[in-house]
Design a protein around this motif. Structure first.
Motif, PDB file in Angstrom:
ATOM      1  N   ALA A 264       0.832  -1.203   0.000  1.00 13.36           N
ATOM      2  CA  ALA A 264       0.000   0.000   0.000  1.00 13.36           C
ATOM      3  C   ALA A 264       0.866   1.252   0.000  1.00 13.36           C
ATOM      4  CB  ALA A 264      -0.932   0.001   1.212  1.00 13.36           C
ATOM      5  N   LYS A 265       1.942   1.248   0.790  1.00 10.87           N
ATOM      6  CA  LYS A 265       2.854   2.409   0.823  1.00 10.87           C
ATOM      7  C   LYS A 265       3.505   2.625  -0.528  1.00 10.87           C
ATOM      8  CE  LYS A 265       4.757   1.222   4.947  1.00 10.87           C
ATOM      9  NZ  LYS A 265       5.785   1.167   5.972  1.00 10.87           N
ATOM     10  N   GLU A 266       3.822   1.539  -1.235  1.00 13.82           N
ATOM     11  CA  GLU A 266       4.486   1.649  -2.542  1.00 13.82           C
ATOM     12  C   GLU A 266       3.571   2.236  -3.609  1.00 13.82           C
ATOM     13  OE1 GLU A 266       6.058  -2.150  -3.689  1.00 13.82           O
ATOM     14  OE2 GLU A 266       7.260  -2.311  -1.857  1.00 13.82           O
ATOM     15  N   VAL A 267       2.279   1.884  -3.571  1.00 11.66           N
ATOM     16  CA  VAL A 267       1.395   2.280  -4.664  1.00 11.66           C
ATOM     17  C   VAL A 267       0.433   3.406  -4.324  1.00 11.66           C
ATOM     18  CG1 VAL A 267       1.522   0.008  -5.742  1.00 11.66           C
ATOM     19  CG2 VAL A 267      -0.353   0.512  -4.173  1.00 11.66           C
ATOM     20  N   ALA A 268       0.138   3.591  -3.050  1.00 12.77           N
ATOM     21  CA  ALA A 268      -0.841   4.616  -2.659  1.00 12.77           C
ATOM     22  C   ALA A 268      -0.437   5.170  -1.291  1.00 12.77           C
ATOM     23  CB  ALA A 268      -2.246   4.023  -2.638  1.00 12.77           C
ATOM     24  N   THR A 269      -1.202   4.820  -0.261  1.00 15.04           N
ATOM     25  CA  THR A 269      -0.860   5.206   1.110  1.00 15.04           C
ATOM     26  C   THR A 269      -1.118   4.005   2.018  1.00 15.04           C
ATOM     27  OG1 THR A 269      -3.077   5.915   1.793  1.00 15.04           O
ATOM     28  CG2 THR A 269      -1.695   7.564   0.679  1.00 15.04           C
ATOM     29  N   GLN A 270      -0.488   3.991   3.171  1.00  9.07           N
ATOM     30  CA  GLN A 270      -0.673   2.885   4.104  1.00  9.07           C
ATOM     31  C   GLN A 270      -2.133   2.755   4.531  1.00  9.07           C
ATOM     32  OE1 GLN A 270       2.168   2.635   7.274  1.00  9.07           O
ATOM     33  NE2 GLN A 270       1.021   1.064   8.342  1.00  9.07           N
ATOM     34  N   ARG A 271      -2.856   3.862   4.535  1.00  8.66           N
ATOM     35  CA  ARG A 271      -4.275   3.827   4.923  1.00  8.66           C
ATOM     36  C   ARG A 271      -5.118   2.986   3.968  1.00  8.66           C
ATOM     37  NH1 ARG A 271      -6.497   7.898   8.558  1.00  8.66           N
ATOM     38  NH2 ARG A 271      -8.403   7.228   7.539  1.00  8.66           N
ATOM     39  N   SER A 272      -4.596   2.728   2.776  1.00 12.06           N
ATOM     40  CA  SER A 272      -5.349   1.933   1.804  1.00 12.06           C
ATOM     41  C   SER A 272      -4.912   0.467   1.791  1.00 12.06           C
ATOM     42  CB  SER A 272      -5.223   2.546   0.411  1.00 12.06           C
ATOM     43  OG  SER A 272      -3.874   2.599   0.014  1.00 12.06           O
ATOM     44  N   SER A 273      -4.238   0.021   2.842  1.00 16.24           N
ATOM     45  CA  SER A 273      -3.750  -1.362   2.874  1.00 16.24           C
ATOM     46  C   SER A 273      -4.898  -2.373   2.845  1.00 16.24           C
ATOM     47  CB  SER A 273      -2.839  -1.595   4.076  1.00 16.24           C
ATOM     48  OG  SER A 273      -3.511  -1.352   5.287  1.00 16.24           O
ATOM     49  N   ASN A 274      -6.055  -2.025   3.428  1.00 18.04           N
ATOM     50  CA  ASN A 274      -7.195  -2.949   3.363  1.00 18.04           C
ATOM     51  C   ASN A 274      -7.677  -3.121   1.922  1.00 18.04           C
ATOM     52  OD1 ASN A 274      -8.250  -0.291   3.386  1.00 18.04           O
ATOM     53  ND2 ASN A 274     -10.158  -0.951   4.339  1.00 18.04           N
ATOM     54  N   MET A 275      -7.529  -2.109   1.083  1.00 14.88           N
ATOM     55  CA  MET A 275      -7.922  -2.227  -0.317  1.00 14.88           C
ATOM     56  C   MET A 275      -6.933  -3.103  -1.088  1.00 14.88           C
ATOM     57  SD  MET A 275     -10.813  -0.780  -0.631  1.00 14.88           S
ATOM     58  CE  MET A 275     -11.118  -1.410   1.010  1.00 14.88           C
ATOM     59  N   VAL A 276      -5.660  -3.075  -0.703  1.00 15.22           N
ATOM     60  CA  VAL A 276      -4.681  -3.991  -1.287  1.00 15.22           C
ATOM     61  C   VAL A 276      -5.113  -5.430  -1.001  1.00 15.22           C
ATOM     62  CG1 VAL A 276      -2.298  -4.837  -1.118  1.00 15.22           C
ATOM     63  CG2 VAL A 276      -2.729  -2.383  -1.224  1.00 15.22           C
ATOM     64  N   LEU A 277      -5.483  -5.688   0.247  1.00 16.77           N
ATOM     65  CA  LEU A 277      -5.890  -7.038   0.617  1.00 16.77           C
ATOM     66  C   LEU A 277      -7.189  -7.436  -0.077  1.00 16.77           C
ATOM     67  CD1 LEU A 277      -4.592  -9.219   2.415  1.00 16.77           C
ATOM     68  CD2 LEU A 277      -6.366  -8.703   4.072  1.00 16.77           C
ATOM     69  N   LEU A 278      -8.133  -6.518  -0.198  1.00  9.91           N
ATOM     70  CA  LEU A 278      -9.361  -6.803  -0.939  1.00  9.91           C
ATOM     71  C   LEU A 278      -9.021  -7.167  -2.383  1.00  9.91           C
ATOM     72  CD1 LEU A 278     -12.417  -6.965  -1.275  1.00  9.91           C
ATOM     73  CD2 LEU A 278     -12.436  -4.473  -1.599  1.00  9.91           C
ATOM     74  N   GLY A 279      -8.103  -6.451  -2.985  1.00 11.71           N
ATOM     75  CA  GLY A 279      -7.679  -6.776  -4.356  1.00 11.71           C
ATOM     76  C   GLY A 279      -7.090  -8.173  -4.448  1.00 11.71           C
ATOM     77  N   ALA A 280      -6.281  -8.546  -3.456  1.00  8.04           N
ATOM     78  CA  ALA A 280      -5.685  -9.887  -3.447  1.00  8.04           C
ATOM     79  C   ALA A 280      -6.730 -10.970  -3.248  1.00  8.04           C
ATOM     80  CB  ALA A 280      -4.616  -9.967  -2.365  1.00  8.04           C
ATOM     81  N   ALA A 281      -7.828 -10.646  -2.582  1.00  6.77           N
ATOM     82  CA  ALA A 281      -8.903 -11.617  -2.360  1.00  6.77           C
ATOM     83  C   ALA A 281      -9.852 -11.714  -3.554  1.00  6.77           C
ATOM     84  CB  ALA A 281      -9.688 -11.241  -1.101  1.00  6.77           C
ATOM     85  N   ALA A 282      -9.900 -10.683  -4.382  1.00 10.69           N
ATOM     86  CA  ALA A 282     -10.877 -10.609  -5.474  1.00 10.69           C
ATOM     87  C   ALA A 282     -10.876 -11.824  -6.412  1.00 10.69           C
ATOM     88  CB  ALA A 282     -10.691  -9.311  -6.259  1.00 10.69           C
ATOM     89  N   PRO A 283      -9.714 -12.407  -6.779  1.00 11.95           N
ATOM     90  CA  PRO A 283      -9.764 -13.567  -7.678  1.00 11.95           C
ATOM     91  C   PRO A 283     -10.487 -14.781  -7.082  1.00 11.95           C
ATOM     92  CG  PRO A 283      -7.553 -12.639  -7.641  1.00 11.95           C
ATOM     93  CD  PRO A 283      -8.339 -11.964  -6.552  1.00 11.95           C
ATOM     94  N   PHE A 284     -10.692 -14.784  -5.788  1.00 13.27           N
ATOM     95  CA  PHE A 284     -11.310 -15.929  -5.109  1.00 13.27           C
ATOM     96  C   PHE A 284     -12.776 -15.676  -4.756  1.00 13.27           C
ATOM     97  CE2 PHE A 284      -6.821 -15.441  -4.157  1.00 13.27           C
ATOM     98  CZ  PHE A 284      -6.315 -16.593  -4.753  1.00 13.27           C
ATOM     99  N   ILE A 285     -13.308 -14.555  -5.235  1.00 12.85           N
ATOM    100  CA  ILE A 285     -14.699 -14.169  -4.969  1.00 12.85           C
ATOM    101  C   ILE A 285     -15.416 -14.103  -6.311  1.00 12.85           C
ATOM    102  CG2 ILE A 285     -16.211 -12.399  -3.993  1.00 12.85           C
ATOM    103  CD1 ILE A 285     -13.780 -11.475  -2.307  1.00 12.85           C
ATOM    104  N   ASP A 286     -16.568 -14.737  -6.404  1.00 15.67           N
ATOM    105  CA  ASP A 286     -17.302 -14.791  -7.678  1.00 15.67           C
ATOM    106  C   ASP A 286     -18.103 -13.517  -7.936  1.00 15.67           C
ATOM    107  OD1 ASP A 286     -16.407 -17.303  -8.463  1.00 15.67           O
ATOM    108  OD2 ASP A 286     -17.966 -18.324  -7.317  1.00 15.67           O
ATOM    109  N   ILE A 287     -17.402 -12.395  -7.960  1.00 10.17           N
ATOM    110  CA  ILE A 287     -18.013 -11.113  -8.295  1.00 10.17           C
ATOM    111  C   ILE A 287     -17.077 -10.426  -9.286  1.00 10.17           C
ATOM    112  CG2 ILE A 287     -18.694  -8.826  -7.449  1.00 10.17           C
ATOM    113  CD1 ILE A 287     -19.401 -10.063  -4.801  1.00 10.17           C
ATOM    114  N   GLU A 288     -17.646  -9.838 -10.328  1.00  5.02           N
ATOM    115  CA  GLU A 288     -16.831  -9.149 -11.325  1.00  5.02           C
ATOM    116  C   GLU A 288     -15.996  -8.054 -10.675  1.00  5.02           C
ATOM    117  OE1 GLU A 288     -19.045  -7.592 -14.624  1.00  5.02           O
ATOM    118  OE2 GLU A 288     -20.254  -9.420 -14.782  1.00  5.02           O
ATOM    119  N   VAL A 289     -14.742  -7.957 -11.100  1.00  7.68           N
ATOM    120  CA  VAL A 289     -13.827  -6.956 -10.566  1.00  7.68           C
ATOM    121  C   VAL A 289     -14.401  -5.550 -10.740  1.00  7.68           C
ATOM    122  CG1 VAL A 289     -11.552  -5.889 -10.930  1.00  7.68           C
ATOM    123  CG2 VAL A 289     -11.764  -8.383 -10.808  1.00  7.68           C
TER     124      VAL A 289
END
Length: 193
Positions: free
Chosen positions: A131-156
């Motif tokens: 998150a620090k590399e690409v945006a801000t540390q405050r968005s680390s939960n969105m990094v994790l959501l992105g990593a989980a997205a391939p395992f969830i049957d919902i369109e990106v």
């Protein structure tokens, strides 16, 4: 289609934001959704867990039974291990490796990493560093959501729309920062499945 997700972490890390975004995305796909209330100390620093159930058919209960979860999404590595008894044998763990040391007898990271490594379907990485590399540390939960997205049957795209909905009131700069974090996590995990 049915996906049962255990969301885990520590209060203040953004579990509710993840649940809200996935809920908004599921509704855009006309899916049924049930979320158990957050269990635990939702104050900053306390352990937190929530069940999120998404399905194309009606859902009777908002609680996931032991051995019934398709996915554990954890913003804290020890918290991922706390809930592995809920995971199906073929289920996935998507977790941060950045510890939130909130107890005096927090286990050694080497022991936690060894235990996570014993699970056959695990995506574990330092979400805060990414998150620090690409945006801000405050968005680390969105990094994790992105990593989980391939395992969830919902369109990106629907998940990204959920991000826009949840963060839209905070302005376009915040929305774009969170989308950038989400996409970084997604790119990282897409080759893991």
């Amino acid at each position: 289609m049915k996906t049962d997700i255990v969301l885990a972490g520590v209060g203040g890390q953004g579990i509710l934001s993840i649940a809200t975004i996935l809920g908004a995305a599921a509704l855009k796909e006309n899916l049924y959704i049930k979320q158990a209330e957050v269990h635990g100390m939702s104050q900053r620093g306390g352990d937190v867990q929530s069940n999120l159930r998404i399905s194309s058919s009606p859902i009777a209960s908002d609680l996931i039974p032991l051995g019934g979860a398709d996915l554990i999404v954890s913003l804290e590595p020890m918290e991922a291990l706390r809930y592995v008894e809920y995971l199906k044998p073929e289920g996935w763990i998507v977790t941060s490796t950045a510890p939130f040391v909130n107890i005096p007898n927090y286990p050694e990271m080497s022991a936690i990493e060894a235990e996570l490594g014993a699970w056959p379907h695990t995506v574990a990485f330092d979400m805060e560093e990414m998150a620090k590399e690409v945006a801000t540390q405050r968005s680390s939960n969105m990094v994790l959501l992105g990593a989980a997205a391939p395992f969830i049957d919902i369109e990106v795209e629907k998940i990204e729309d959920g991000i826009r909905t949840v963060f839209g009131a905070k302005g376009e700069k915040i929305v774009e920062s969170n989308l950038k974090a989400f996409r970084a996590g997604l790119a990282f995990a897409q080759n893991k499945k």
